[in-house]
Design an enzyme around this catalytic site. Structure first.
Site, PDB file in Angstrom:
ATOM      1  N   ARG A  39      39.645   3.805 -26.923  1.00 52.53           N
ATOM      2  CA  ARG A  39      39.430   5.246 -27.074  1.00 52.53           C
ATOM      3  C   ARG A  39      38.173   5.710 -26.341  1.00 52.53           C
ATOM      4  O   ARG A  39      38.124   6.825 -25.822  1.00 52.53           O
ATOM      5  CB  ARG A  39      39.364   5.604 -28.563  1.00 52.53           C
ATOM      6  CG  ARG A  39      40.717   5.469 -29.270  1.00 52.53           C
ATOM      7  CD  ARG A  39      40.574   5.524 -30.778  1.00 52.53           C
ATOM      8  NE  ARG A  39      39.938   6.755 -31.215  1.00 52.53           N
ATOM      9  CZ  ARG A  39      39.473   6.950 -32.453  1.00 52.53           C
ATOM     10  NH1 ARG A  39      39.550   5.975 -33.354  1.00 52.53           N
ATOM     11  NH2 ARG A  39      38.927   8.099 -32.775  1.00 52.53           N
ATOM     12  N   ARG A  92      44.046  -4.589 -35.871  1.00 49.14           N
ATOM     13  CA  ARG A  92      43.695  -3.713 -36.994  1.00 49.14           C
ATOM     14  C   ARG A  92      43.476  -2.298 -36.468  1.00 49.14           C
ATOM     15  O   ARG A  92      42.342  -1.839 -36.300  1.00 49.14           O
ATOM     16  CB  ARG A  92      42.447  -4.241 -37.686  1.00 49.14           C
ATOM     17  CG  ARG A  92      42.627  -5.629 -38.285  1.00 49.14           C
ATOM     18  CD  ARG A  92      41.296  -6.199 -38.743  1.00 49.14           C
ATOM     19  NE  ARG A  92      41.451  -7.518 -39.351  1.00 49.14           N
ATOM     20  CZ  ARG A  92      40.439  -8.297 -39.701  1.00 49.14           C
ATOM     21  NH1 ARG A  92      39.193  -7.879 -39.496  1.00 49.14           N
ATOM     22  NH2 ARG A  92      40.647  -9.481 -40.240  1.00 49.14           N
ATOM     23  N   ASP A 132      43.106   1.680 -35.957  1.00 49.55           N
ATOM     24  CA  ASP A 132      42.343   2.658 -36.731  1.00 49.55           C
ATOM     25  C   ASP A 132      43.235   3.713 -37.367  1.00 49.55           C
ATOM     26  O   ASP A 132      44.421   3.840 -37.033  1.00 49.55           O
ATOM     27  CB  ASP A 132      41.325   3.367 -35.822  1.00 49.55           C
ATOM     28  CG  ASP A 132      40.254   2.427 -35.302  1.00 49.55           C
ATOM     29  OD1 ASP A 132      40.018   1.390 -35.947  1.00 49.55           O
ATOM     30  OD2 ASP A 132      39.658   2.746 -34.262  1.00 49.55           O
TER      31      ASP A 132
END
Length: 249
Positions: free
Chosen positions: A197, A50, A52
């Protein structure tokens, strides 16, 4: 009824991530609509990752169930005619009915790209994070080495995560440079919300001399999001692919 697997590539710039959202267009919602129109059945895909808002992919995986008589390998061709140019299905095939892309043991690979030069390049504005500060690759590599293996990555996880456990395994984490382009490539058993990230943002700090490579061990031990670096911008991240235990699908 048969289960079809799709390998999906997309430019995430114009989308609110993968998962259906009430107030924005997502990759999942576009696929659902196109597949529903194609098969004349209500279709809801199940995605493996999923991603971002703003994150890209070249090999995300999704499955859906259908009664369609379209040959599984031809669905990609028919579907691509109904999709926008920034979403393209690379492959379609039939898989066992119990195959679930999020429940099967797998290795996922992501890349975070950094454009490291004096001035930005317009062609890379949507898929690379730009910094003019010269990065020390050796320090970034040394820092990355501390993260390989099984660890509690709570420090590298968004405080909004609802994961049952923050223990994950990173199989490889490399930092390479090709001219002005630096690539952080990470393969793991799975990743927490914003984990890649945050790793990228922390390795950037190491490359800028703001952290020592050995600080990574202290960050892991802290098990506290505040101990790690910033969350690097989404547009530099690309989901590369998924390798399942029974082979690459």
């Amino acid at each position: 009824m048969k289960r079809i697997k799709l390998t999906v590539a997309y430019d995430g710039t114009n989308y609110h991530g993968w998962q259906v959202q009430p107030n924005g267009i997502t990759i999942e919602s576009v696929l659902n609509q196109a597949l529903t129109e194609l098969t004349k059945e209500p279709i809801t895909v199940i995605g493996a990752s999923r991603t971002d808002s703003g994150v890209h992919a070249v090999g995300n995986v999704a499955v859906f169930d259908t009664h369609t008589k379209i040959p599984p390998e031809k669905i990609s061709y028919a579907l691509n005619q109904r999709l926008p140019e920034d979403i393209v299905v690379q492959h379609s095939c039939e898989v066992p009915p119990d195959f679930h892309p999020r429940h099967c043991a797998s290795k996922k690979t992501y890349e975070y790209k950094i454009l490291n030069r004096t001035f930005p390049l317009p062609l890379h504005r949507l898929d690379c994070y730009f910094t003019y500060r010269r990065l020390d690759l050796e320090k970034m590599r040394q820092a990355a080495g501390y993260l390989v293996g099984e660890h509690d990555f709570r420090s590298f996880c968004s405080v909004n995560s609802q994961a049952e456990t923050t223990v994950r395994t990173i199989y490889s984490l490399t930092v390479s440079r090709d001219a002005d382009l630096i690539t952080i490539r990470v393969t793991g058993s799975g990743f927490l919300y914003n984990m890649v990230r945050i790793i990228a943002g922390t390795l950037l700090q190491a490359g800028m001399g703001e952290r020592r490579p050995k600080d990574m061990q202290e960050i892991l031990n802290a098990r506290n999001r505040a101990a790690a670096g910033p969350t690097a911008p989404a547009h530099g991240l690309t989901m590369i692919g998924i390798e399942f235990d029974f082979g690459l699908l």
